[in-house]
Design a protein around this motif. Sequence first.
Motif, PDB file in Angstrom:
ATOM      1  N   TRP A 188      -2.078  -3.095  -3.339  1.00 34.84           N
ATOM      2  CA  TRP A 188      -1.774  -4.243  -4.194  1.00 34.84           C
ATOM      3  C   TRP A 188      -2.439  -5.488  -3.626  1.00 34.84           C
ATOM      4  CZ3 TRP A 188       0.006  -5.200  -8.871  1.00 34.84           C
ATOM      5  CH2 TRP A 188       0.436  -6.476  -9.195  1.00 34.84           C
ATOM      6  N   ASP A 189      -3.276  -6.099  -4.404  1.00 33.36           N
ATOM      7  CA  ASP A 189      -3.882  -7.392  -4.088  1.00 33.36           C
ATOM      8  C   ASP A 189      -4.796  -7.361  -2.864  1.00 33.36           C
ATOM      9  OD1 ASP A 189      -4.219  -9.888  -5.156  1.00 33.36           O
ATOM     10  OD2 ASP A 189      -2.650 -10.828  -3.975  1.00 33.36           O
ATOM     11  N   ARG A 190      -5.288  -6.175  -2.503  1.00 36.57           N
ATOM     12  CA  ARG A 190      -6.251  -6.018  -1.408  1.00 36.57           C
ATOM     13  C   ARG A 190      -7.220  -4.906  -1.790  1.00 36.57           C
ATOM     14  NH1 ARG A 190      -4.555  -7.635   4.070  1.00 36.57           N
ATOM     15  NH2 ARG A 190      -2.683  -8.865   3.799  1.00 36.57           N
ATOM     16  N   PRO A 191      -8.509  -5.158  -1.651  1.00 41.37           N
ATOM     17  CA  PRO A 191      -9.464  -4.079  -1.960  1.00 41.37           C
ATOM     18  C   PRO A 191      -9.391  -2.969  -0.909  1.00 41.37           C
ATOM     19  CG  PRO A 191     -10.605  -5.983  -1.062  1.00 41.37           C
ATOM     20  CD  PRO A 191      -9.160  -6.385  -1.220  1.00 41.37           C
ATOM     21  N   ILE A 192      -9.718  -1.769  -1.327  1.00 36.50           N
ATOM     22  CA  ILE A 192      -9.799  -0.633  -0.403  1.00 36.50           C
ATOM     23  C   ILE A 192     -11.254  -0.546   0.037  1.00 36.50           C
ATOM     24  CG2 ILE A 192      -9.553   1.856  -0.129  1.00 36.50           C
ATOM     25  CD1 ILE A 192      -7.352   1.701  -2.301  1.00 36.50           C
ATOM     26  N   THR A 193     -11.493  -0.847   1.308  1.00 35.91           N
ATOM     27  CA  THR A 193     -12.852  -0.826   1.834  1.00 35.91           C
ATOM     28  C   THR A 193     -13.083   0.453   2.625  1.00 35.91           C
ATOM     29  OG1 THR A 193     -12.229  -1.933   3.885  1.00 35.91           O
ATOM     30  CG2 THR A 193     -12.822  -3.352   2.020  1.00 35.91           C
ATOM     31  N   ARG A 199     -12.889   6.282  -7.134  1.00 36.93           N
ATOM     32  CA  ARG A 199     -12.313   4.938  -7.240  1.00 36.93           C
ATOM     33  C   ARG A 199     -11.748   4.810  -8.649  1.00 36.93           C
ATOM     34  NH1 ARG A 199     -13.245   2.242  -2.647  1.00 36.93           N
ATOM     35  NH2 ARG A 199     -15.147   2.688  -1.517  1.00 36.93           N
ATOM     36  N   VAL A 200     -10.453   4.584  -8.715  1.00 39.00           N
ATOM     37  CA  VAL A 200      -9.743   4.523  -9.987  1.00 39.00           C
ATOM     38  C   VAL A 200      -9.499   3.044 -10.310  1.00 39.00           C
ATOM     39  CG1 VAL A 200      -7.657   5.208 -11.224  1.00 39.00           C
ATOM     40  CG2 VAL A 200      -8.639   6.731  -9.479  1.00 39.00           C
ATOM     41  N   LYS A 201     -10.127   2.584 -11.367  1.00 41.90           N
ATOM     42  CA  LYS A 201      -9.945   1.189 -11.784  1.00 41.90           C
ATOM     43  C   LYS A 201      -8.831   1.142 -12.826  1.00 41.90           C
ATOM     44  CE  LYS A 201     -12.347  -2.824 -13.531  1.00 41.90           C
ATOM     45  NZ  LYS A 201     -13.613  -3.375 -14.033  1.00 41.90           N
ATOM     46  N   CYS A 202      -7.852   0.268 -12.565  1.00 42.98           N
ATOM     47  CA  CYS A 202      -6.682   0.154 -13.440  1.00 42.98           C
ATOM     48  C   CYS A 202      -6.761  -1.122 -14.269  1.00 42.98           C
ATOM     49  CB  CYS A 202      -5.403   0.144 -12.605  1.00 42.98           C
ATOM     50  SG  CYS A 202      -5.150   1.671 -11.677  1.00 42.98           S
ATOM     51  N   SER A 203      -5.991  -1.149 -15.350  1.00 41.08           N
ATOM     52  CA  SER A 203      -5.962  -2.327 -16.223  1.00 41.08           C
ATOM     53  C   SER A 203      -5.359  -3.540 -15.515  1.00 41.08           C
ATOM     54  CB  SER A 203      -5.194  -2.012 -17.512  1.00 41.08           C
ATOM     55  OG  SER A 203      -3.876  -1.580 -17.218  1.00 41.08           O
ATOM     56  N   GLU A 204      -4.544  -3.325 -14.503  1.00 41.00           N
ATOM     57  CA  GLU A 204      -4.018  -4.412 -13.664  1.00 41.00           C
ATOM     58  C   GLU A 204      -5.019  -4.629 -12.542  1.00 41.00           C
ATOM     59  OE1 GLU A 204      -2.909  -7.165 -11.814  1.00 41.00           O
ATOM     60  OE2 GLU A 204      -1.164  -6.800 -13.108  1.00 41.00           O
ATOM     61  N   GLY A 205      -5.740  -5.749 -12.570  1.00 40.42           N
ATOM     62  CA  GLY A 205      -6.835  -6.006 -11.636  1.00 40.42           C
ATOM     63  C   GLY A 205      -6.426  -6.155 -10.184  1.00 40.42           C
ATOM     64  N   ARG A 206      -5.142  -6.387  -9.896  1.00 38.31           N
ATOM     65  CA  ARG A 206      -4.708  -6.542  -8.505  1.00 38.31           C
ATOM     66  C   ARG A 206      -4.473  -5.201  -7.820  1.00 38.31           C
ATOM     67  NH1 ARG A 206      -0.009 -10.713  -9.768  1.00 38.31           N
ATOM     68  NH2 ARG A 206       0.014  -9.347 -11.576  1.00 38.31           N
ATOM     69  N   ILE A 207      -4.604  -4.103  -8.567  1.00 34.00           N
ATOM     70  CA  ILE A 207      -4.427  -2.766  -7.992  1.00 34.00           C
ATOM     71  C   ILE A 207      -5.790  -2.203  -7.622  1.00 34.00           C
ATOM     72  CG2 ILE A 207      -3.736  -0.394  -8.453  1.00 34.00           C
ATOM     73  CD1 ILE A 207      -1.661  -1.493 -10.389  1.00 34.00           C
ATOM     74  N   SER A 208      -5.883  -1.706  -6.389  1.00 36.78           N
ATOM     75  CA  SER A 208      -7.038  -0.906  -5.959  1.00 36.78           C
ATOM     76  C   SER A 208      -6.519   0.503  -5.737  1.00 36.78           C
ATOM     77  CB  SER A 208      -7.617  -1.439  -4.648  1.00 36.78           C
ATOM     78  OG  SER A 208      -8.150  -2.718  -4.829  1.00 36.78           O
ATOM     79  N   MET A 222       0.837  -1.192   0.000  1.00 37.33           N
ATOM     80  CA  MET A 222       0.000   0.000   0.000  1.00 37.33           C
ATOM     81  C   MET A 222       0.877   1.249   0.000  1.00 37.33           C
ATOM     82  SD  MET A 222      -2.929   1.212   2.704  1.00 37.33           S
ATOM     83  CE  MET A 222      -3.856  -0.292   2.467  1.00 37.33           C
ATOM     84  N   VAL A 223       0.459   2.229  -0.799  1.00 44.80           N
ATOM     85  CA  VAL A 223       1.099   3.532  -0.815  1.00 44.80           C
ATOM     86  C   VAL A 223       0.005   4.564  -0.595  1.00 44.80           C
ATOM     87  CG1 VAL A 223       2.325   5.232  -2.229  1.00 44.80           C
ATOM     88  CG2 VAL A 223       2.975   2.829  -2.356  1.00 44.80           C
TER      89      VAL A 223
END
Length: 165
Positions: free
Chosen positions: A143-148, A117-126, A60-61
Amino acid sequence: MSFLRRRQAATPAGPDFDVLAMDPGDWPGNLGAGLLPGEDGSCQGVFLRYDLFGGRGPAMVIGNLPEGSPARELPEGQVPFEVGQLLAALENDEPVSVVEVEDVPVMHQDNLLIVRRVKCSEGRISCAQFDRSDGVQVTIASWDRPITDDLYALLKPLPAEMFQT
């Protein structure tokens, strides 16, 4: 000695704004922080990198970019600066772009935030972004975790003095 002084003058002294992030004292994992220097030596942003994977790399950043920061000015379809930092830290050099942006209302303490909410072409990025009342843009890239919505409750203002050099 004069060499050290010259180098120090080129390093930003730190932000003139508080940083909204998860408090490092509450964080059990590894944490790194970086300042974005402006050409004039000013601080053009702060980003914190959180290691959620127990030493296996950042997941996470969270970035705080004030108005006028060049990192906020992106061409259409380019991922936010924080997503780029996360991908670089993960040594992922695959091309990634923004495919969709959606505005969603979220409560943070007693304030209503309009979160992009920014959806990226790499599905593992939230990725989520919102603007603070002081003009600072906050971006969370995971990375690899949804932002809830629970994550927003963990965000606190960290004083600018924490990031002074």
